[in-house]
Design a protein around this motif. Structure first.
Motif, short mmCIF file in Angstrom:
data_model
loop_
_atom_site.label_atom_id
_atom_site.label_comp_id
_atom_site.label_asym_id
_atom_site.label_seq_id
_atom_site.Cartn_x
_atom_site.Cartn_y
_atom_site.Cartn_z
N LEU A 73 -7.33 -1.61 -1.61
CA LEU A 73 -7.23 -2.41 -0.47
C LEU A 73 -7.86 -3.57 -0.13
O LEU A 73 -9.10 -3.83 -0.79
N ALA A 81 -4.37 2.41 7.79
CA ALA A 81 -5.01 3.09 6.73
C ALA A 81 -5.99 4.24 7.25
O ALA A 81 -6.77 3.86 8.08
N PRO A 132 0.87 -1.21 -0.14
CA PRO A 132 0.14 -0.16 0.07
C PRO A 132 0.64 1.13 0.04
O PRO A 132 2.13 1.19 0.73
N ILE A 155 -3.30 5.55 -2.08
CA ILE A 155 -3.76 4.44 -2.75
C ILE A 155 -5.60 4.62 -2.42
O ILE A 155 -6.11 4.77 -1.57
#
Length: 79
Positions: free
Chosen positions: A13, A43, A4, A8
């Motif tokens: 994901l 994230a 990642p 992104i």
């Protein structure tokens, strides 16, 4: 999962469990965080754009941020 990177698209994901703060409001003014598999990082996304870009941080970076917030380091940003 490919490595990642910052920015992104969240659609790239793997399936992850997003979580937002209990202090979030119904207007969607919040960010959401999710742990990436295999210790690949944390994230962060804007809840108003769930398919948009995600920023990726290491666990150490998130720890430093949360502890700083807990200590009041960012209180001057609260409106």
């Amino acid at each position: 999962m490919n490595q990642p990177y910052n920015g992104i698209p969240t659609t790239e994901l793997p399936p992850i469990a997003w979580k937002k703060s209990r202090r979030s409001n119904p207007s969607g003014n919040c960010v959401e965080l999710a742990e990436l598999p295999g210790g690949a990082g944390i994230a962060v996304r804007n809840s108003r754009d769930p398919d948009g870009p995600a920023l990726i941080y290491t666990a150490a970076e998130i720890t430093a941020f949360i502890l700083g917030a807990r200590d009041g380091d960012f209180d001057h940003l609260i409106v």
